[in-house]
Scaffold this motif. Sequence first.
Motif, PDB file in Angstrom:
ATOM      1  N   SER A 156      -6.890 -17.473 -36.816  1.00 39.77           N
ATOM      2  CA  SER A 156      -6.523 -16.645 -38.179  1.00 39.77           C
ATOM      3  C   SER A 156      -7.456 -16.454 -39.095  1.00 39.77           C
TER       4      SER A 156
ATOM      5  N   ARG B   1      -7.429  -8.795 -39.406  1.00 41.23           N
ATOM      6  CA  ARG B   1      -6.183  -9.315 -38.947  1.00 41.23           C
ATOM      7  C   ARG B   1      -6.675 -10.323 -38.035  1.00 41.23           C
ATOM      8  N   PRO B   2      -5.562 -11.323 -37.973  1.00 36.77           N
ATOM      9  CA  PRO B   2      -5.756 -12.651 -36.934  1.00 36.77           C
ATOM     10  C   PRO B   2      -6.208 -11.952 -35.397  1.00 36.77           C
TER      11      PRO B   2
ATOM     12  N   ILE C 240      -4.706 -18.489 -46.355  1.00 38.09           N
ATOM     13  CA  ILE C 240      -4.504 -18.007 -44.839  1.00 38.09           C
ATOM     14  C   ILE C 240      -4.319 -19.118 -44.130  1.00 38.09           C
TER      15      ILE C 240
ATOM     16  N   ILE D 223      -7.141 -12.058 -47.166  1.00 35.77           N
ATOM     17  CA  ILE D 223      -8.081 -11.647 -45.813  1.00 35.77           C
ATOM     18  C   ILE D 223      -9.112 -10.509 -46.583  1.00 35.77           C
TER      19      ILE D 223
ATOM     20  N   GLY E  85      -9.686 -13.135 -38.868  1.00 33.85           N
ATOM     21  CA  GLY E  85      -8.904 -12.364 -40.097  1.00 33.85           C
ATOM     22  C   GLY E  85      -9.898 -11.888 -40.870  1.00 33.85           C
TER      23      GLY E  85
ATOM     24  N   TYR F  41      -0.983 -12.789 -48.306  1.00 35.11           N
ATOM     25  CA  TYR F  41      -2.002 -13.293 -47.142  1.00 35.11           C
ATOM     26  C   TYR F  41      -2.708 -11.987 -46.871  1.00 35.11           C
ATOM     27  N   ASN F  42      -2.384 -10.666 -46.947  1.00 31.58           N
ATOM     28  CA  ASN F  42      -3.226  -9.678 -46.559  1.00 31.58           C
ATOM     29  C   ASN F  42      -4.346  -9.454 -47.708  1.00 31.58           C
TER      30      ASN F  42
ATOM     31  N   GLY G  17      -3.244 -10.561 -34.110  1.00 37.58           N
ATOM     32  CA  GLY G  17      -2.884  -9.174 -34.624  1.00 37.58           C
ATOM     33  C   GLY G  17      -3.460  -8.114 -33.493  1.00 37.58           C
TER      34      GLY G  17
END
Length: 573
Positions: free
Chosen positions: A197, A206-207, A438, A234, A201, A230-231, A210
Amino acid sequence: MASIILRKPSNKRINPDKLFQYDNFGIPGFAIKTLSGAFRDNIRVFLQNFAEIQDYTVNEMRVWCTSLFSENYGVFPLYTLEETVQDSVDPFCDYCELAEWGHHFVCKRKYHLVIPSKENWNAPLDEVLLEFESHKLYGLIHCNGYGHLISINGLKNNSKFLRADDSMKFWDRLCTLLKARSISAHYLSKTDSIELSLIHGVAHGRPWLGKWGYKFSGGGGSLGITEQKYNAAIRFLSRLSVDRIIGEVWNNIKLKRIKERIEIYKKLSSKPLTTIGDLLRFMLDFESRIPRDIYNGCKPGSGTEGSVIGYDILVNSMTENCRWPHRRLENVLLVIVDLLKQHKADNVGSEGRMSRQELRDGARKSIGDTGLIDFVIKSIKCFQMDDQIIRRAINPFSRLSEFTIHDTSQGGSHFNLSRDVWFLYENVLAGYPETRTILSSNNLVKEWPIKGKIVNQSMELICKVLPSFDELDSELTRRLSPGEVVVVEPRVTIGYLRRAAQCALRDTYCIMDEFEVSQVGGLKKIDDEEVVSSVLEGGDQVWVRGSGLNFSTWLRYEDGGKKAITSRSNGIS
């Protein structure tokens, strides 16, 4: 979950008519007309046409085997186990609870899909399916199309059998083929979360999951964290400049180590690595090109590949396997060590690598027997002489053997990617609050949207039960369970849709075993004589009303009626 205990293994031979190509299984066009219904129907057709039923059961569950073939891996099984909830020792779903789907009505059936580990492909099944951690792939899908990716192995680089990326491609194609609706995944451990992740990420935005469309979900204990947070976390970490990172380190010893690690990869990269995202992305891409014997490094051991062995052990081993005497073998080894030392001294600041041909040419200046030289060079893997380690590795770009010499204080390979990535996490990323955001967001979900257009004269609709006001007030006080997919031809009547919806709901949920649909439409009934395509469009959700919900059954909600989320162990390992 209850452990799975299997009975006698099957001795059936593979049916060549039911042997399927692993690498293109489920690609667009594959059995698209055969599997054109909802998941609950497609899984039955799949087992009938693409699998063979076995002559044993698993805790009273029937077992099917789909034989898969790959040029790289040979023939291997995909097992499907059909669990009937009424007969199950564990009818509820911990994974639904973890994904915040605990309010879903209990499905009558769930399907376990398993590819065992390579060593168990031909083993008795009672030794294969006891623990999900060993499987190459293990997923579970309820008959309403909601499911869970429970375990996937082969994530470590250079896995010889069914790499994780290959398994994920297959799993994704299989879910698409069967028309799964939504699949959840949850990282099992903090290490998995960091690697799959956080690191992926930051490197790729993205993980790891993803890549196949899995996105952040609010379940799994990530309370208070939204998709936007969350975004944003990252993006912030991936855009951190390398210069800023170095400037924020006050510990001189730590600063030196960070700079050394960064400089190694800056020199290897043909493009500038200006951000931590650039750096990690290059490191992960670079790792995928490095053979196993490089990134494992040299470790103290007893002589296995990738381990450091002693000088005397190496000489004795060579003596037992050749015609040359002990003295001559030692002489060649000493010449090789001297050549490596001199080459390193003449190339200060570099790693002092010598190719096999360079080492051979240098040794020939003092040793005339080229056969002896070749034998000794071939025998070198990783050995220690005094305080020096001599090792052979494959250059990831030229693919040629190269030899290096290091002081024991320097440790092993400069290309220990796993070590260096983990070092950057502990000494750089771990200090930022965005990292905690994250790592607290372990639950991911992929959704397959219902088709909004008519395909092959079929229309997909979501039929959702609208309870009465009394039922909502006294019995169904939680969020309503999702509706059920019903596939009909656009030219049929609403009356036909009503009967089809009733059949689908009864077939899917324990609480609706005797449910009778009295009307299509919520507060306003749609006349039974209407043609479906004249009042509805593909992909629409339509309310249905009726009577006969079984509120006395103990099989009501997938979490067993619990409202609190309890962490359970499904994960990607």
